[in-house]
Design an enzyme around this catalytic site. Structure first.
Site, short mmCIF file in Angstrom:
data_model
loop_
_atom_site.label_atom_id
_atom_site.label_comp_id
_atom_site.label_asym_id
_atom_site.label_seq_id
_atom_site.Cartn_x
_atom_site.Cartn_y
_atom_site.Cartn_z
N GLY A 12 0.77 -1.23 0.00
CA GLY A 12 0.00 0.00 0.00
C GLY A 12 0.80 1.28 0.00
O GLY A 12 0.35 2.29 0.53
N SER A 13 1.99 1.28 -0.64
CA SER A 13 2.79 2.51 -0.61
C SER A 13 2.12 3.65 -1.36
O SER A 13 2.20 4.81 -0.93
CB SER A 13 4.20 2.26 -1.13
OG SER A 13 4.21 1.98 -2.50
N ARG A 69 -14.99 -14.53 -10.96
CA ARG A 69 -14.58 -13.12 -10.94
C ARG A 69 -15.81 -12.22 -10.81
O ARG A 69 -15.80 -11.21 -10.10
CB ARG A 69 -13.80 -12.82 -12.23
CG ARG A 69 -13.05 -11.53 -12.22
CD ARG A 69 -12.25 -11.34 -13.49
NE ARG A 69 -11.24 -12.36 -13.70
CZ ARG A 69 -10.02 -12.34 -13.18
NH1 ARG A 69 -9.66 -11.34 -12.40
NH2 ARG A 69 -9.17 -13.29 -13.44
N ILE A 96 -7.83 -8.23 -12.06
CA ILE A 96 -8.42 -7.70 -13.28
C ILE A 96 -9.92 -7.61 -13.04
O ILE A 96 -10.56 -8.59 -12.64
CB ILE A 96 -8.10 -8.59 -14.50
CG1 ILE A 96 -6.59 -8.54 -14.76
CG2 ILE A 96 -8.88 -8.12 -15.72
CD1 ILE A 96 -6.13 -9.46 -15.87
N LEU A 97 -10.47 -6.44 -13.24
CA LEU A 97 -11.87 -6.18 -12.93
C LEU A 97 -12.76 -6.48 -14.13
O LEU A 97 -12.38 -6.26 -15.28
CB LEU A 97 -12.04 -4.74 -12.48
CG LEU A 97 -11.22 -4.37 -11.23
CD1 LEU A 97 -11.15 -2.88 -11.04
CD2 LEU A 97 -11.82 -5.06 -10.00
N HIS A 113 -0.24 2.88 -13.37
CA HIS A 113 0.45 1.79 -14.06
C HIS A 113 1.92 2.17 -14.21
O HIS A 113 2.23 3.31 -14.57
CB HIS A 113 -0.19 1.56 -15.43
CG HIS A 113 0.43 0.41 -16.16
ND1 HIS A 113 0.19 -0.90 -15.82
CD2 HIS A 113 1.29 0.38 -17.21
CE1 HIS A 113 0.88 -1.69 -16.62
NE2 HIS A 113 1.55 -0.93 -17.47
N LEU A 148 -7.71 -3.29 -20.57
CA LEU A 148 -6.65 -3.29 -19.56
C LEU A 148 -5.62 -2.20 -19.80
O LEU A 148 -5.09 -2.07 -20.91
CB LEU A 148 -5.97 -4.67 -19.54
CG LEU A 148 -4.86 -4.85 -18.50
CD1 LEU A 148 -5.43 -4.79 -17.09
CD2 LEU A 148 -4.13 -6.16 -18.73
N GLU A 178 5.58 7.56 -8.79
CA GLU A 178 4.17 7.19 -8.59
C GLU A 178 3.62 7.90 -7.35
O GLU A 178 2.49 8.40 -7.35
CB GLU A 178 4.02 5.67 -8.42
CG GLU A 178 4.26 4.89 -9.68
CD GLU A 178 4.11 3.39 -9.46
OE1 GLU A 178 3.30 2.98 -8.60
OE2 GLU A 178 4.80 2.62 -10.16
#
Length: 193
Positions: A12-13, A69, A96-97, A113, A148, A178
């Site tokens: 969780g950075s 899923r 992957i949603l 990303h 994606l 990021e």
């Protein structure tokens, strides 16, 4: 109050960078926004402890407990919706949603990303950048679409690829960027919500 729900799978950075920016820049006072919850698909995700220390609600929804899923995404959406979020932020959420999930939060679902999209979508981005002889790599904040690692770009940062880089050393330098661009992109979006 504009509520932000952050989804994580690990340390969780990026989530921590967002939370710290929200505190430092007073998103509550300036934008009427707060990080309301951190949700993980893994009970052992290190980022959950940080969120709890900050007084942020945490939830765990183990994807392995679902037969498909679609079933997991439906349960995840139901859990997210209890917080009535203005934004759903993927911060190292390694799932992957489904298209239905993405559509439900269209325009309010963000991802980061570790490449300069549209280059190198998917996995192993740093290895691929080195193998292709790229002189620069970086990170991209974008709105999530059904395709994606594709969607409107909200921010990018470039990082040089050094001659002696390994995927790990490049990843570490990209990650520092990021932590800068993800909170910045969210803060820029908040007044528009």
């Amino acid at each position: 109050m504009k509520k932000i729900v952050i989804l994580i799978s690990g340390g969780g950075s990026n989530m921590a960078a967002i939370v710290r920016a929200a505190q430092r820049e007073d998103w509550r006072g300036r934008h009427g926004a707060e990080v309301a919850a951190v949700i993980s698909n893994r009970a052992d995700a290190g980022g959950l402890a940080f969120a709890r220390e900050q007084g942020i609600a945490t939830e765990v929804l183990d994807h392995k407990q679902f037969g498909s899923r679609e079933a997991f995404d439906a349960a995840l959406a139901k859990l997210i919706d209890t917080y009535q979020p203005a934004l759903v932020v993927l911060a190292g959420f390694m799932r992957i949603l489904t298209p239905g999930f993405v559509q439900r939060y269209e325009g309010r679902l963000l991802n980061i990303h570790p490449s300069l999209l549209p280059a190198f979508p998917g996995l192993h981005t740093h290895q691929r950048a080195i193998e292709m002889g790229c002189r620069f790599s970086g990170a991209t904040v974008h709105q999530v679409t059904a395709e994606l690692d594709y969607g409107p770009i909200l921010g990018q940062a470039a990082v040089p690829v050094l001659p002696d880089d390994t995927p790990e050393s490049l990843a570490a330098r990209v990650l520092t960027q990021e932590h800068v661009i993800y909170p910045r992109a969210i803060a820029a979006l908040l007044p528009k919500l």
